[in-house]
Scaffold this motif. Structure first.
Motif, PDB file in Angstrom:
ATOM      1  N   CYS A 102       0.829  -1.218   0.000  1.00  0.00           N
ATOM      2  CA  CYS A 102       0.000   0.000   0.000  1.00  0.00           C
ATOM      3  C   CYS A 102       0.859   1.263   0.000  1.00  0.00           C
ATOM      4  CB  CYS A 102      -0.924   0.000   1.221  1.00  0.00           C
ATOM      5  SG  CYS A 102      -2.251  -1.217   1.126  1.00  0.00           S
ATOM      6  N   THR A 103       1.982   1.209   0.711  1.00  0.00           N
ATOM      7  CA  THR A 103       2.893   2.370   0.747  1.00  0.00           C
ATOM      8  C   THR A 103       3.511   2.615  -0.623  1.00  0.00           C
ATOM      9  OG1 THR A 103       3.419   1.882   3.066  1.00  0.00           O
ATOM     10  CG2 THR A 103       4.896   3.385   1.897  1.00  0.00           C
TER      11      THR A 103
ATOM     12  N   GLN B  27       1.061   4.171  -2.806  1.00  0.00           N
ATOM     13  CA  GLN B  27       0.924   5.577  -2.440  1.00  0.00           C
ATOM     14  C   GLN B  27       2.071   6.395  -3.033  1.00  0.00           C
ATOM     15  OE1 GLN B  27       1.304   6.557   1.760  1.00  0.00           O
ATOM     16  NE2 GLN B  27      -0.423   7.959   1.624  1.00  0.00           N
TER      17      GLN B  27
ATOM     18  N   ILE C 137      -6.432  10.423  -1.959  1.00  0.00           N
ATOM     19  CA  ILE C 137      -5.129  10.478  -1.283  1.00  0.00           C
ATOM     20  C   ILE C 137      -5.306  10.384   0.230  1.00  0.00           C
ATOM     21  CG2 ILE C 137      -3.134  11.963  -0.815  1.00  0.00           C
ATOM     22  CD1 ILE C 137      -3.380  13.022  -3.656  1.00  0.00           C
TER      23      ILE C 137
ATOM     24  N   ALA D 251      -6.117   6.790   1.124  1.00  0.00           N
ATOM     25  CA  ALA D 251      -4.887   5.990   1.022  1.00  0.00           C
ATOM     26  C   ALA D 251      -3.979   6.247   2.217  1.00  0.00           C
ATOM     27  CB  ALA D 251      -4.158   6.324  -0.278  1.00  0.00           C
ATOM     28  N   SER D 252      -3.877   7.511   2.618  1.00  0.00           N
ATOM     29  CA  SER D 252      -3.048   7.875   3.768  1.00  0.00           C
ATOM     30  C   SER D 252      -3.575   7.240   5.047  1.00  0.00           C
ATOM     31  CB  SER D 252      -3.012   9.399   3.915  1.00  0.00           C
ATOM     32  OG  SER D 252      -2.232   9.773   5.012  1.00  0.00           O
TER      33      SER D 252
ATOM     34  N   VAL E 219      -2.738   3.388   4.919  1.00  0.00           N
ATOM     35  CA  VAL E 219      -1.304   3.153   5.125  1.00  0.00           C
ATOM     36  C   VAL E 219      -0.899   3.462   6.570  1.00  0.00           C
ATOM     37  CG1 VAL E 219       1.011   3.959   4.488  1.00  0.00           C
ATOM     38  CG2 VAL E 219      -0.672   3.507   2.708  1.00  0.00           C
TER      39      VAL E 219
END
Length: 217
Positions: free
Chosen positions: A17-18, A21, A162, A165-166, A169
């Motif tokens: 996932c990172t 990102q 975003i 996603a942040s 993560v």
């Protein structure tokens, strides 16, 4: 499933996932390709992320964590490639070159310190503190944008994908930090979880105009 299996599964998913990102930067570079210029954009975000990944890479080496090492090797190289693209299409390269030079000099000093520091525990604590502090600064940077959102009472300017996603993560790395009992990983990612969740709540408190129109229809 054993504790070790849970740890490995979490490390793998968090790393994937990172990396995904990190790849979001390719969308920014794509715009540079299409326009043939970076316009008034700043390359500082790429430089700062490069420095952060490099610090976490050194920290990962000190604690002997392969997941932290691998994801930040990829991140460092990717951010460097973004910087090269930015410099290629930027009209004003001086500022970004100065930032990159300063970041690289700082990293060289840090890496040399780690080599010559006899007390590896002390070196680990200091590099962990540096990495943690820099990550916290990254998470604090959207606060200016949040102030604008609250002022205009609209979440239109917030990048929803975003932020999601942040949140994902940050939650994964926070859980991983808890599993390996590492406060330097836990603290910044816990703050990332809180800040991301707060930003998402603004979409409910201050819905976009499109949402309001859909509701009225």
């Amino acid at each position: 499933m054993t504790w070790l299996n849970i740890k490995e599964a979490l490390a793998t998913t968090a790393s994937i996932c990172t990396i995904l990102q990190f790849l979001a930067g390719t969308l920014v570079c794509k715009k540079y390709f299409q326009k043939g210029t970076t316009g008034d954009s700043s390359g500082f975000a790429f430089v700062a992320c490069y420095m952060s990944c490099s610090l976490w890479l050194r920290y990962g080496l000190l604690i002997g964590d392969s997941s932290v090492v691998l994801v930040n090797i990829f991140g460092s190289l990717l951010q460097l490639s973004y910087i090269i693209v930015f410099l290629t299409y930027s009209v004003k390269k001086a500022a970004t070159l100065k930032q990159l030079s300063a970041a690289t000099c700082f990293l060289v000093i840090v890496y040399i310190y780690c080599i010559y520091e006899d007390d590896k525990k002390l070196a680990t604590e200091r590099i962990g503190f540096l990495s943690c502090s820099l990550t916290i600064l990254f998470f604090a940077s959207p606060l200016i944008m949040l102030a604008h959102v609250i002022k205009v009472r609209s979440a239109e300017t917030l990048p929803f994908p975003i932020i999601v996603a942040s949140l994902v993560v940050s939650c994964q790395w926070f859980a991983y930090g808890c599993l390996i009992n590492d406060l330097f990983i836990q603290i910044p990612n816990f703050m990332g979880c809180i800040l991301s969740a707060f930003q998402l709540s603004l979409f409910l408190i201050y819905p976009t105009k499109q949402s309001n129109q859909s509701y009225m229809l």
